[in-house]
Each structure stands twice: as C-alpha cells, then as structure tokens.
Write an enzyme that holds these catalytic residues in place. Structure first.
Site, PDB file in Angstrom:
ATOM      1  N   ARG A 160       0.840  -0.965  -0.020  1.00  0.00           N
ATOM      2  CA  ARG A 160       0.024  -0.070  -0.080  1.00  0.00           C
ATOM      3  C   ARG A 160       0.917   1.266   0.028  1.00  0.00           C
ATOM      4  NH1 ARG A 160      -2.578  -3.839  -0.646  1.00  0.00           N
ATOM      5  NH2 ARG A 160      -4.896  -3.960   0.092  1.00  0.00           N
ATOM      6  N   SER A 235     -10.358  -0.962   3.461  1.00  0.00           N
ATOM      7  CA  SER A 235      -9.622  -0.953   4.749  1.00  0.00           C
ATOM      8  C   SER A 235      -9.392   0.335   5.386  1.00  0.00           C
ATOM      9  CB  SER A 235      -8.383  -1.972   4.509  1.00  0.00           C
ATOM     10  OG  SER A 235      -8.648  -3.142   4.179  1.00  0.00           O
ATOM     11  N   GLU A 331      -4.487   3.685   6.208  1.00  0.00           N
ATOM     12  CA  GLU A 331      -4.337   3.582   5.021  1.00  0.00           C
ATOM     13  C   GLU A 331      -5.086   4.694   4.218  1.00  0.00           C
ATOM     14  OE1 GLU A 331      -5.326  -0.400   2.986  1.00  0.00           O
ATOM     15  OE2 GLU A 331      -6.372   0.989   1.650  1.00  0.00           O
TER      16      GLU A 331
HETATM   17  N1  EPU Z   1      -9.943 -10.654  10.682  1.00  0.00           N
HETATM   18  C1  EPU Z   1     -10.575 -10.811  11.732  1.00  0.00           C
HETATM   19  N2  EPU Z   1     -11.638 -10.144  11.874  1.00  0.00           N
HETATM   20  C2  EPU Z   1     -12.331  -9.166  10.992  1.00  0.00           C
HETATM   21  C3  EPU Z   1     -11.395  -9.205   9.621  1.00  0.00           C
HETATM   22  C4  EPU Z   1     -10.202  -9.989   9.676  1.00  0.00           C
HETATM   23  O1  EPU Z   1     -10.396 -11.397  12.750  1.00  0.00           O
HETATM   24  O2  EPU Z   1     -13.268  -8.583  11.217  1.00  0.00           O
HETATM   25  C5  EPU Z   1      -8.602 -11.551  10.512  1.00  0.00           C
HETATM   26  C6  EPU Z   1      -8.886 -13.016  10.219  1.00  0.00           C
HETATM   27  O3  EPU Z   1      -7.946 -13.526  10.733  1.00  0.00           O
HETATM   28  C7  EPU Z   1      -8.845 -13.084   8.594  1.00  0.00           C
HETATM   29  C8  EPU Z   1      -7.666 -11.950   8.225  1.00  0.00           C
HETATM   30  O4  EPU Z   1      -8.059 -10.937   9.344  1.00  0.00           O
HETATM   31  O5  EPU Z   1      -8.267 -14.410   8.200  1.00  0.00           O
HETATM   32  C9  EPU Z   1      -7.654 -11.452   7.078  1.00  0.00           C
HETATM   33  O6  EPU Z   1      -8.977 -10.854   6.698  1.00  0.00           O
HETATM   34  P1  EPU Z   1      -9.419 -10.711   5.168  1.00  0.00           P
HETATM   35  O7  EPU Z   1      -9.027 -11.875   4.355  1.00  0.00           O
HETATM   36  O8  EPU Z   1     -10.671 -10.031   5.162  1.00  0.00           O
HETATM   37  O9  EPU Z   1      -8.163  -9.494   4.602  1.00  0.00           O
HETATM   38  P2  EPU Z   1      -7.672  -7.942   5.476  1.00  0.00           P
HETATM   39  O10 EPU Z   1      -6.159  -8.515   5.774  1.00  0.00           O
HETATM   40  O11 EPU Z   1      -8.518  -7.602   6.505  1.00  0.00           O
HETATM   41  C10 EPU Z   1      -6.544  -7.267   3.269  1.00  0.00           C
HETATM   42  C11 EPU Z   1      -6.646  -6.094   2.567  1.00  0.00           C
HETATM   43  C12 EPU Z   1      -7.997  -5.738   1.882  1.00  0.00           C
HETATM   44  C13 EPU Z   1      -8.142  -7.006   0.789  1.00  0.00           C
HETATM   45  C14 EPU Z   1      -7.977  -8.263   1.503  1.00  0.00           C
HETATM   46  C15 EPU Z   1      -7.830  -9.504   0.690  1.00  0.00           C
HETATM   47  C16 EPU Z   1      -5.281  -4.428   3.705  1.00  0.00           C
HETATM   48  C17 EPU Z   1      -5.183  -3.195   4.550  1.00  0.00           C
HETATM   49  N3  EPU Z   1      -6.538  -4.819   3.470  1.00  0.00           N
HETATM   50  O12 EPU Z   1      -7.455  -7.133   4.215  1.00  0.00           O
HETATM   51  O13 EPU Z   1      -7.790  -4.730   0.814  1.00  0.00           O
HETATM   52  O14 EPU Z   1      -9.246  -6.925  -0.083  1.00  0.00           O
HETATM   53  O15 EPU Z   1      -6.792  -8.253   2.423  1.00  0.00           O
HETATM   54  O16 EPU Z   1      -6.865  -9.631   0.101  1.00  0.00           O
HETATM   55  O17 EPU Z   1      -4.147  -5.107   3.273  1.00  0.00           O
HETATM   56  C18 EPU Z   1      -8.262  -2.220   1.066  1.00  0.00           C
HETATM   57  O18 EPU Z   1      -7.088  -2.246   1.194  1.00  0.00           O
HETATM   58  O19 EPU Z   1      -8.863  -1.247   1.009  1.00  0.00           O
HETATM   59  C19 EPU Z   1      -8.740  -3.576   0.939  1.00  0.00           C
HETATM   60  C20 EPU Z   1     -10.029  -3.885   1.287  1.00  0.00           C
END
Ligand code: EPU
Length: 335
Positions: A160, A235, A331
C-alpha cells in the site's frame, strides 16, 4: 435538511459519502483542460474518492478526474499492453479486461476507485497487487505541466505504498497508467483461502479469469459493504508489520493472535483481528462504526462527519496500542 450548497458538495465524489464543500468544482475531461486551470498548484484532485476521509470543507478548487480511454499500445499472441486514462473506474477496467480475455487483474475485481489512484497506494487483494502488472505511470508535474514517465521500479512500490505517497506526494497528477496483461496461459492466483474454498465448492478445477473474478466479487460482497449502501473506504488501516520477538511475546499472552510471514525477522498481523479482539467489530459510535462483517472497515451510517470517523479511528488506534503495543497506520488519507 441540509443548508449546504449542493452544487459544491463533494458527497457524491467520496465513497465515505461525506458532505463537505469545495470552494469550486471542476470536472476534468481531458488533459488539455489542465492548462486552463488557474492556480493549479493550489487545487485538490479527486479520482474515485475511495481512499480519502474528508474531515472539513475544502477552501480549494477541487478537480474531479473524469478522463477516459483504454487503448492498446502493443500486443502479440501472449501479451497485451494497455494505456488507461487515470479517470477510468478501476472495476470497469477489470470487467473490460475479462470480457476481452486479458488476465492479470481479476483478483482485484470490485476494488472501488479510479485507475489513477490505483498505483498511488499499490492496490491489492487476494494475492495480487497492481505492481505485478504495471509497466509505467505517466504523471503531470503540477508546477511545469510536463508529463513525466515513471517506470514500475521508479514507482517504488511497497505494501500500500508508492513514491506518490512519499517524496512525490502532491507534486503530480497521475494521468495515465500502462498495464501488461496476458492473452493466454493466464497465471491465475487462487491460493488465497477464501478464493480456493469458493472455487472448490463449485468444482472449478481449472478456473478461468472470469471464474476467479466471480469468486472475488462474491467474497468481497459477502464481507465488504457497498459504498453506495453504506459509505466506507475499504480497509481503513494497514495490516501492521511487527518484529518476531514482539509477536512471540504477544502470542504467549494472546494465543489466538494471527500472523503471516514477511521475512526472517518480521510478521504481518491482521489488523481486523486486533480490532475485533478489542470488541470494536460491529460497534456503532454515533453515526460511524466498525463494520459488522469486517472490523477493518469503518463506515458512515448516513450522516457522519469526517471528524467523527477520524475520532473513532484514533480511539481504535489507541486501544490497539494500549493492549498490544502495535501502532496501526491509517491506509486512508485524512484531509
Ligand atoms: N480478521 C478478523 N476479523 C475481522 C477481519 C479480519 O479476525 O473482522 C482476520 C482474520 O484472521 C482473517 C484475516 O484477518 O483471516 C484477514 O482478513 P481478510 O481476508 O478479510 O483481509 P484483510 O487483511 O482484513 C486485506 C486488504 C484488503 C483485501 C484483503 C484480501 C489491507 C489493509 N487490506 O484485508 O484490501 O481486500 O486483504 O486480499 O491490506 C483495502 O485495502 O481497502 C482492502 C479492502
């Protein structure tokens, strides 16, 4: 009832749906128009408005980027290189590419925002980032109005991150983006758990780029609120990267904490987990809150002020710091 001058409201131009005013609004249809704009150095540019939190009226001219055009620069049997005007909508571009059979950005389906904003924060999802396919960024120097080409390496992409968020911040208007995509032998990436599960459930053993895109769209729709229903900016925080020893100490105390490997000294911790563990997930505070299905997404329940969302973000940062001694970086750009 709003007393605001709706013609200058930015409500429709930011995905949080925040009702702040611009001093003046200009809709940019082509680059030639830039030459006619007075005091362009003082203007504020908006693309899809999907990565900003507007906390106050802007005493500035706001330029809304509505440039358009997707053209083929070169192609052979295997690859196509596209030049895309920065004002194009990102998801429309993804759909166009899938229709044409061009692979490489299907994992980034449904990311809100414009093509021009995509390299700025190196958008990414489900194992792919724009840096994996980007060939160049053409950016107009706002001082001289000359166009400068940044190669992929010159964009200094990171998680990012790019040069446009660091030393080049505020100096350029991103005008065009070049992407190199596959026409056959697509290298689909379905390693992300949610995608794999979705495809397996439907017995897609050799998924096409369209199948992957459909999987991503379904997964995003199930977790992430649609900005046209509930204002948000995806995010709100980045997933923090911390030292392994710090993580081990936390793991002793909080055995369910999660991490992903980064390198031999560091791990990435899902910010969503940290925020959820502290009880913020689904919690409403006035007109804002952390989303019930994805704690990392802050939402506007209708009439939020940007300052309220910002306060919530700061409170979340503080509570994560107090418990885990981890500092969460935003972000989203707070204006
Ligand atoms: N999790 C929780 N609770 C929640 C959300 C997430 O415990 O409410 C934990 C879970 O362990 C889950 C892990 O976080 O397995 C990862 O969650 P998720 O797959 O939803 O992805 P993220 O890390 O929260 C990132 C990106 C997203 C992107 C997704 C999928 C960032 C800041 N965000 O989210 O990007 O869509 O991975 O690749 O890196 C964005 O940047 O705006 C965005 C939506």
């Amino acid at each position: 009832m709003s007393h605001k001058n709706t013609t200058l409201s930015l409500k429709d131009y930011n995905t949080f749906g925040l009702d702040v005013l611009a001093k003046n609004l200009i809709f940019l249809k082509d680059l030639e128009q830039l030459k006619e704009i007075e005091d362009i150095k003082e203007c504020f540019f908006i693309g899809g408005g999907s990565n900003i939190l507007l906390t106050k009226d802007l005493d500035k001219t706001v330029i809304v980027n509505q440039t358009s055009g997707i053209t083929i620069i070169s192609e052979d049997d295997d690859y196509v290189e596209l030049a895309i005007a920065s004002g194009e909508n990102w998801h429309n571009l993804v759909l166009h590419c899938i229709e044409m059979g061009y692979g490489g950005i299907e994992n980034m389906s449904l990311i809100p925002g414009s093509v021009g904003a995509a390299p700025m924060q190196n958008i990414g999802a489900y194992g792919k980032e724009i840096k994996d396919v980007l060939t160049y960024v053409d950016a107009v120097d706002i001082q001289t109005l000359k166009t400068i080409r940044f190669t992929n390496a010159e964009c200094q992409f990171g998680y990012r991150e790019s040069i446009f968020k660091k030393e080049a911040k505020g100096k350029y208007f991103i005008a065009e983006v070049g992407l190199k995509l596959t026409k056959r032998y697509h290298k689909t990436n379905t390693s992300y758990g949610d995608i794999e599960a979705w495809l397996q459930e439907r017995c897609f053993t050799e998924p096409t780029i369209r199948d992957v895109s459909n999987a991503v769209i379904a997964i995003r729709k199930s977790k992430l609120p649609d900005p046209s229903d509930l204002g948000n900016s995806g995010s709100f925080f980045k997933n923090p990267i911390i030292g392994k020893s710090h993580f081990e100490t936390l793991k002793d105390k909080f055995p369910t904490i999660k991490s992903y490997p980064i390198d031999e000294n560091n791990v990435k911790v899902p910010a969503g987990w940290l925020i959820e563990s502290l009880g913020w997930k689904g919690k409403r505070v006035g007109n804002t809150g952390s989303h019930a299905k994805q704690a990392l997404v802050l939402v506007n329940y209708g009439n939020a002020q940007g300052s309220e969302v910002y306060q919530l973000a700061k409170d979340i940062q503080q509570s994560v710091w107090d418990t885990y001694q981890i500092s969460l970086d935003m972000e989203v750009n707070v204006i």
